[in-house]
Design a protein around this motif. Structure first.
Motif, mmCIF file in Angstrom:
data_model
loop_
_atom_site.group_PDB
_atom_site.id
_atom_site.type_symbol
_atom_site.label_atom_id
_atom_site.label_comp_id
_atom_site.label_asym_id
_atom_site.label_seq_id
_atom_site.Cartn_x
_atom_site.Cartn_y
_atom_site.Cartn_z
ATOM 1 N N UNK A 1 43.569 36.433 38.065
ATOM 2 C CA UNK A 1 44.278 37.711 38.106
ATOM 3 C C UNK A 1 44.043 38.382 39.453
ATOM 4 N N UNK A 2 45.127 38.865 40.056
ATOM 5 C CA UNK A 2 45.072 39.546 41.354
ATOM 6 C C UNK A 2 45.587 40.970 41.210
ATOM 7 N N UNK A 3 45.331 41.761 42.230
ATOM 8 C CA UNK A 3 45.851 43.125 42.311
ATOM 9 C C UNK A 3 46.465 43.325 43.678
ATOM 10 N N UNK A 4 47.613 43.969 43.712
ATOM 11 C CA UNK A 4 48.363 44.124 44.955
ATOM 12 C C UNK A 4 48.248 45.534 45.514
ATOM 13 N N UNK B 1 35.656 39.326 44.462
ATOM 14 C CA UNK B 1 36.997 39.907 44.474
ATOM 15 C C UNK B 1 37.658 39.683 45.832
ATOM 16 N N UNK B 2 36.885 39.828 46.908
ATOM 17 C CA UNK B 2 37.428 39.579 48.243
ATOM 18 C C UNK B 2 37.861 38.122 48.386
ATOM 19 N N UNK C 1 40.481 37.234 51.357
ATOM 20 C CA UNK C 1 39.855 37.968 52.462
ATOM 21 C C UNK C 1 38.575 37.242 52.881
ATOM 22 N N UNK C 2 38.337 37.202 54.177
ATOM 23 C CA UNK C 2 37.147 36.538 54.721
ATOM 24 C C UNK C 2 36.340 37.521 55.544
ATOM 25 N N UNK D 1 42.340 39.895 56.099
ATOM 26 C CA UNK D 1 42.493 40.769 54.947
ATOM 27 C C UNK D 1 43.068 40.046 53.736
ATOM 28 N N UNK D 2 43.966 39.100 53.928
ATOM 29 C CA UNK D 2 44.599 38.415 52.811
ATOM 30 C C UNK D 2 45.496 39.356 52.025
#
Length: 836
Positions: free
Chosen positions: A4-7, A61-62, A67-68, A80-81
């Motif tokens: 699951x992701x969040x935008x 979460x990152x 995100x790196x 940032x991804x």
């Protein structure tokens, strides 16, 4: 959960209520990360609310969003991804002072914003729940913060008119606005001006109401919080509102991007009118909704093991996420189906996601290793003696044990309150283009606060009146202060016809004694077995009679008057109505007239009707109306609150860059791309399971010897159902046999025709066995006695016929032996000994 992701935004919060039901004290709080659509991205258990414990969870979460971090600086992002730009919190959004919002509030390019639900809730906690005007006041605070779309409101009203929907309750109307009306949080200066105007107006209403009571000769000394003359705005309430105004001026609540998403058109209340449904993506009460669900699911358990806690919590959150994703229009698996049980679902590439107490054990172990490494490194650098080394090592271990076993006194690596994770992130460029003031003069805020204190505690006979003026303070031109917002509030009230001049002769606004908010409420009698009945306002005749009963309060006192409860009032009112209805029906029958439209009124319907009458009678008190002056003030305040204050509707909700523009639901990537299905463990597919089940069958044979034994009478079937664990395999075989014969289970028929506990066929059902060259023979159900206190039944669809055959042979032998024993006892009783 790892997919699951969040935008748009994230929301983080802690909860203690659920974790305390598990054994041990190493974990005291749950930490949850909620994303778009209120989906749960992470749920872990931490030792306390210190954000250093949540660092590992946030790093996962990152990584999930692509995100790196920089190899030389773990707090600086290289890429940032798809990481969302905003995270909603319930505390530590700024330092609580005007201008106290700096770049330190941005951590890992996530801008911290205050959850509007918690901001409003802070004010509500300071007001006693018994105050009549609290509900109306909280609605007005929400109206000050949010700006809703007039276009959506007009479309909603048009849909109601087209569907002839006119009698919606307050909760139904609120639900419609949540689903079909977009809202934004914009223009922080206007929000503060509205809040201050509302604060001044409520103080004026407090004075007017108290003066009206004193003019009528009633004493206003030692009032309880439930009294109409008790002030709504006390010093605690005023201080809380001023603090929230500081957060608003610091930009902690204002939307920085579009926060509404269009889910799709829905049929509005089955009227045939299609309305667009919207969902808010801001972090308002997203975490609180999940906390409520977890508390309800875990309420019945207490002192449970950690592994069982994790399993139950994971099950509940998995299904919670599926419901939330389904509401957002995403394809999800049905309840009770795991991903490996569906051939069409590819297993998602796993991350370093930990859940529940597994995360707590991991961070505690890592903290323990870090402390040991630091101790050993310090000892090695100092080159201490062996004796000192041993003593220091023992002290370090003891200190570590105290650290891990005493959560309340833990103070290691504490982080700054203004950062989201363990260490602050120093970035040279602001994370988002938001106009947040860096420096502001707080003198105006302090003066305004003192002025409010003077007004709340003004002595009797004072002629000081609102509006409250403060000394002129020189501030930068681009900085909005509470002084400027206060003047804007005065102008806003003047345009709406509200005058803050106070003509009362007494206003003793001191904080009165506190009261216990817990009230004793009688338990209502259950009315679940009543038949469906009508309600008092069903027609003109019934409504007229019930209005007459309500008006004759000397015959039937209203609920709350004296010792009259709602149940007693409904009983007495129904008794009066039933006598009148019987008399009217009798008159119509004797006069040979049509039956009048009179029906029996149910308890629930009568109680709800009485509640509506009581609410209508107290509407004036909730709005603060006691005379013509307070009515004019309340009406003007409503007009000011409903005015748009110059809002450009087209630019806000129509332009492409407007904050009120709804996002397209398909543009939100809430599920990460699936990995290869080859990584799936070796679980059998549904096709393989079905093929294996079809190959299983139970064969039965009935020979001549068994056919002869079946002619003997069967023993009466016991009533107790079999509960042996081995019956599960028998039920599976019976199901396969029934499917092969094209038969299904019988419906329950009660005691008149019991069913078999294995195949669910009636107990008198027989299995017909047809062999080649022989006539058909029948194999019935049969009771085979009790084994270890449990009944043993023979099922022809699940058991081998040899079992029944052997049972009947053994039964015959036991009967013969019993007859012989009986004969011997009978002979011995008369002195006859049988010769061998």
């Amino acid at each position: 959960m790892a997919s699951i992701l969040s935008v748009v935004a994230l929301s983080i919060d802690h909860q203690r209520k659920v974790v305390k039901r598990a054994k041990g004290n190493d974990g005291t709080q749950s930490f949850a990360v909620v994303g778009d659509g209120n989906t749960v991205l992470a749920y872990v258990v931490v030792p306390d609310t210190n954000m250093t414990w949540a660092e590992q969870c946030m790093r996962e979460i990152l990584a999930r969003h692509g995100a790196t971090l920089a190899p030389d600086d773990c707090n600086r992002l290289v890429e940032r991804g798809t990481l969302p730009p905003v995270v909603y919190v319930d505390c530590n959004c700024c330092n609580g002072k005007v201008g106290g919002r700096t770049d330190e509030t941005a951590v890992l390019r996530l801008l911290k914003l205050l959850d509007a639900f918690h901001a409003i809730q802070r004010i509500g906690k300071q007001i006693n729940s018994e105050h009549d005007r609290k509900g109306r006041f909280m609605q007005q605070i929400s109206a000050c913060i949010f700006t809703r779309s007039d276009e959506d409101m007009r479309a909603l009203e048009a849909a109601r008119m087209a569907g002839n929907i006119r009698n919606l309750s307050t909760k139904q109307q609120k639900k419609d606005r949540e689903r079909h009306v977009r809202r934004v949080i914009r223009d922080k200066e206007a929000i503060v001006a509205k809040l201050i105007m509302l604060l001044k107006t409520q103080i004026l209403l407090d004075r007017k109401i108290r003066a009206a009571y004193e003019r009528s000769g009633k004493s206003c000394a030692d009032l309880s919080p439930a009294h109409d003359a008790y002030p709504l705005i006390t010093k605690k309430v005023k201080d809380c509102i001023i603090r929230q105004c500081v957060h608003v001026l610091n930009g902690c609540l204002e939307d920085v991007q579009a926060m509404n998403v269009a889910v799709g058109e829905v049929n509005y209340r089955n009227t045939g009118v299609m309305l667009m449904e919207y969902k808010s993506l801001r972090g308002t009460n997203g975490n609180e909704a999940m906390h409520s669900v977890m508390d309800r699911k875990m309420y019945a358990t207490n002192h449970i093991r950690k592994l069982y806690f994790d399993a139950k919590a994971h099950w509940n959150i998995t299904h919670y996420n599926r419901v939330r994703l389904g509401d957002m229009g995403k394809e999800v698996l049905p309840h009770g189906v795991a991903p490996h049980e569906d051939d069409s679902i590819a297993i998602v590439a796993s991350t370093d996601l930990l859940f529940g107490f597994a995360y707590c054990d991991s961070v505690l172990k890592a903290k323990e290793d870090d402390i040991h490494r630091e101790v050993m490194a310090a000892l090695a650098n100092d080159e201490l003696a062996i004796e000192d080394l041993e003593m220091d090592g023992l002290e370090a271990v003891a200190e570590l044990d105290d650290l891990l076993n005493n959560d309340e006194e833990t103070d290691v690596a504490t982080c700054s309150d203004s950062t989201l994770m363990g260490a602050g992130v120093n970035v040279s460029v602001p994370p988002l283009a938001v106009d947040i003031p860096a420096v502001i003069d707080v003198a105006s805020l302090e003066q305004l606060d003192c002025a409010f204190d003077r007004e709340l505690g003004r002595p009797v006979g004072s002629e000081n009146s609102l509006p409250i003026e403060v000394d002129e303070v020189v501030t930068p031109a681009n900085v909005s202060t509470l002084q400027q917002c206060s003047r804007a509030a005065d102008q806003m009230a003047a345009d709406g016809g509200i005058t803050f001049a106070d003509d009362t002769t007494t206003a003793d606004f001191v904080q009165l004694h506190g009261v216990n908010g817990t009230r004793r409420v009688g338990v209502r009698r259950k009315q679940a077995q009543q038949a469906p009945k009508s309600w008092p306002g069903m027609n003109l005749s019934m409504r007229t009679k019930w209005e007459q009963i309500w008006a004759e309060r000397y015959k039937c006192p209203h609920p709350g008057e004296g010792s009259t409860s709602m149940h007693q009032w409904v009983q007495k009112a129904s008794y009066i109505y039933e006598i009148w209805m019987a008399d009217e029906l009798k008159k119509a029958k004797e006069a040979k007239l049509p039956r009048p439209p009179l029906e029996t009124v149910g308890y629930t319907e009568a109680a709800n009707w009485a509640k509506e009458k009581m609410a209508s009678a107290s509407e004036g008190r909730r709005r603060g109306i006691v005379d013509e002056a307070t009515q004019a003030i309340s009406t003007s305040l409503d007009a000011v609150m409903e005015s748009d204050n110059g809002v450009d509707e087209a630019a806000l909700f129509g332009d492409e860059d407007g904050l009120g523009v709804a996002r397209v639901i398909d543009s939100l990537q809430m599920i990460s791309p699936s990995a290869s299905a080859d990584s799936s463990p070796g679980f059998p597919t549904t096709t393989e399971v079905s093929a294996a089940m079809e190959q299983l069958a139970v064969s039965q044979t009935v020979d001549d010897e068994l056919q002869g034994l079946l002619k003997k009478p069967a023993k009466k079937r016991a009533k107790k159902k079999a509960t042996s664990p081995a019956d599960a395999e028998r039920k599976r075989r019976a199901l396969i046999k029934l499917q092969s014969l094209g038969m299904t289970a019988d419906k329950p028929a009660g005691r008149s025709r019991p069913r078999c506990g294995i195949c669910n066929k009636y107990f008198d059902t027989e299995l017909v066995v047809q062999l080649e060259g022989e006539e058909a023979r029948k194999l019935p159900h049969r009771q085979m006695g009790h084994v270890n206190g449990k009944r043993k039944d023979f099922c022809p669809f699940a058991d081998d016929s040899g079992i029944l055959k052997q049972h009947l042979i053994d039964l015959g032998e036991r009967r013969q032996q019993s007859q012989k024993d009986t004969y011997k006892k009978r002979k011995s009783s008369v002195g006859v000994v049988e010769e061998e």
